[in-house]
Design an enzyme around this catalytic site. Structure first.
Site, PDB file in Angstrom:
ATOM      1  N   ASP A   1      -0.008  -7.629   1.646  1.00  0.00           N
ATOM      2  CA  ASP A   1       0.479  -6.247   1.659  1.00  0.00           C
ATOM      3  C   ASP A   1       1.995  -6.244   1.686  1.00  0.00           C
ATOM      4  OD1 ASP A   1       0.559  -3.520   1.758  1.00  0.00           O
ATOM      5  OD2 ASP A   1      -0.138  -3.336   3.829  1.00  0.00           O
TER       6      ASP A   1
ATOM      7  N   GLN B   1       1.073   5.885  12.002  1.00  0.00           N
ATOM      8  CA  GLN B   1       1.156   6.482  10.678  1.00  0.00           C
ATOM      9  C   GLN B   1       2.585   6.937  10.379  1.00  0.00           C
ATOM     10  OE1 GLN B   1      -2.021   6.514  12.034  1.00  0.00           O
ATOM     11  NE2 GLN B   1      -2.353   5.199  10.282  1.00  0.00           N
ATOM     12  N   GLY B   2       3.044   6.611   9.162  1.00  0.00           N
ATOM     13  CA  GLY B   2       4.408   6.927   8.768  1.00  0.00           C
ATOM     14  C   GLY B   2       5.348   5.752   8.921  1.00  0.00           C
ATOM     15  N   ASP B   3       4.925   4.718   9.667  1.00  0.00           N
ATOM     16  CA  ASP B   3       5.754   3.523   9.859  1.00  0.00           C
ATOM     17  C   ASP B   3       5.437   2.433   8.836  1.00  0.00           C
ATOM     18  OD1 ASP B   3       7.100   4.536  12.091  1.00  0.00           O
ATOM     19  OD2 ASP B   3       5.489   3.939  13.427  1.00  0.00           O
ATOM     20  N   SER B   4       4.378   2.605   8.050  1.00  0.00           N
ATOM     21  CA  SER B   4       3.991   1.593   7.062  1.00  0.00           C
ATOM     22  C   SER B   4       5.192   1.106   6.267  1.00  0.00           C
ATOM     23  CB  SER B   4       2.967   2.163   6.085  1.00  0.00           C
ATOM     24  OG  SER B   4       1.671   2.132   6.602  1.00  0.00           O
TER      25      SER B   4
ATOM     26  N   HIS C   1       0.818  -1.219   0.000  1.00  0.00           N
ATOM     27  CA  HIS C   1       0.000   0.000   0.000  1.00  0.00           C
ATOM     28  C   HIS C   1       0.849   1.266   0.000  1.00  0.00           C
ATOM     29  CE1 HIS C   1       0.366  -0.015   4.539  1.00  0.00           C
ATOM     30  NE2 HIS C   1       0.346   1.300   4.343  1.00  0.00           N
TER      31      HIS C   1
END
Length: 274
Positions: free
Chosen positions: A137, A227-230, A91
């Site tokens: 993913d 958020q931002g660690d994906s 993603h």
């Protein structure tokens, strides 16, 4: 409603420039919640970095990297798995991903110029990927040249001890440290234990598929990615066992982070590392 842990930016193609609007960064937290399914509207607040964690260094974890767009904005993480290959979340590189991606390695502080910036020349996305919460993913980036950092081995389907409930993990990233907070400028780490499939199913119902996903977090929350660690690494037994994917908020009680179970996709991923 769940959220992915990618940092979202908006591009205005008519101007041909990238306008900075970071709407959701993935981060590591100490409670057990994570972000929402890729690019779905979210009811939950969003976070930008690892929650409940502590400072980390690429000297200890040389294989952890982050991804930037053409303007140098960090939006996801990744893991060096071969000299010119980086594993990240699908993603992160589909549906509104930047047209130009650079991998930054060996840089603890995003405000510094340390380390190496390497362009991406090819992107492989698992053919079964639809969105973060449906599984698969995982993506592999091919760099335009080799990097010197030692790669991290990836888990196989037979590495069951690394997925045992209660097992220790390390998750790394430059994302938000609190829900609704700001992205971290420095690399951080947290150590959420593996959550049982039963507990994760209770938290997420039919959205959680233990065949291709694994959860990690404390029952009372407090340590998690955000958020931002994906795309960043979940590590156990000196192997990459998971990829930061999605969750409900960040580090919330009873809401562990959901990670791609890399052992389930070992053969397809390993074929891309050759």
């Amino acid at each position: 409603m769940t959220r992915t842990r990618r940092t979202h930016t908006r591009w205005w193609s008519a101007a041909g420039t990238l306008a900075a609007a970071a709407l959701a960064t993935v981060a590591i937290t100490t409670p057990a919640g994570a972000g929402t399914a890729a690019d779905e509207p979210a009811a939950a607040p969003i976070s930008t970095r690892i929650v409940g964690g502590e400072y980390a260094s690429t000297s200890e974890y040389p294989w952890v990297v982050y991804l930037t767009d053409s303007a140098g904005n960090q939006f996801c993480g990744g893991t060096i798995a071969a000299a010119n290959k980086v594993i990240t979340a699908a993603h992160c590189v589909t549906g509104g991903a930047p047209p130009e991606i650079t991998v930054v390695s060996g840089r603890d502080d995003k405000n510094s110029d340390e380390g190496t910036e390497t362009a991406v020349r090819d992107v492989w996305v698992h053919p079964d990927f639809q969105n973060a919460s449906s599984g698969a993913d995982v993506a592999v980036l091919t760099l335009d040249r080799d990097v010197t950092a030692t790669p991290l081995p990836i888990a196989t389907a037979g590495d069951l001890p690394e997925y045992r409930p209660g097992g220790a993990t390390t998750v790394l990233g430059w994302g938000t440290t609190t829900e609704g907070g700001s992205p971290s400028s420095t690399l951080r780490q947290a150590h959420p234990p593996i959550t049982s499939d039963q507990d994760c199913s209770r938290a997420y119902g039919g959205q959680y598929d233990p065949r291709g996903q694994v959860c990690a977090g404390l029952p009372g929350g407090g340590e998690d990615s955000c958020q931002g660690d994906s795309g960043g690494p979940l590590v156990a037994g000196d192997k990459l066992i998971g990829i930061v994917s999605w969750g409900n908020g960040c580090a919330r009680p009873g809401q562990p982070g959901v990670y791609t179970r890399l052992g389930a996709y070992h053969d397809e991923v390993q074929a891309q590392l050759r």
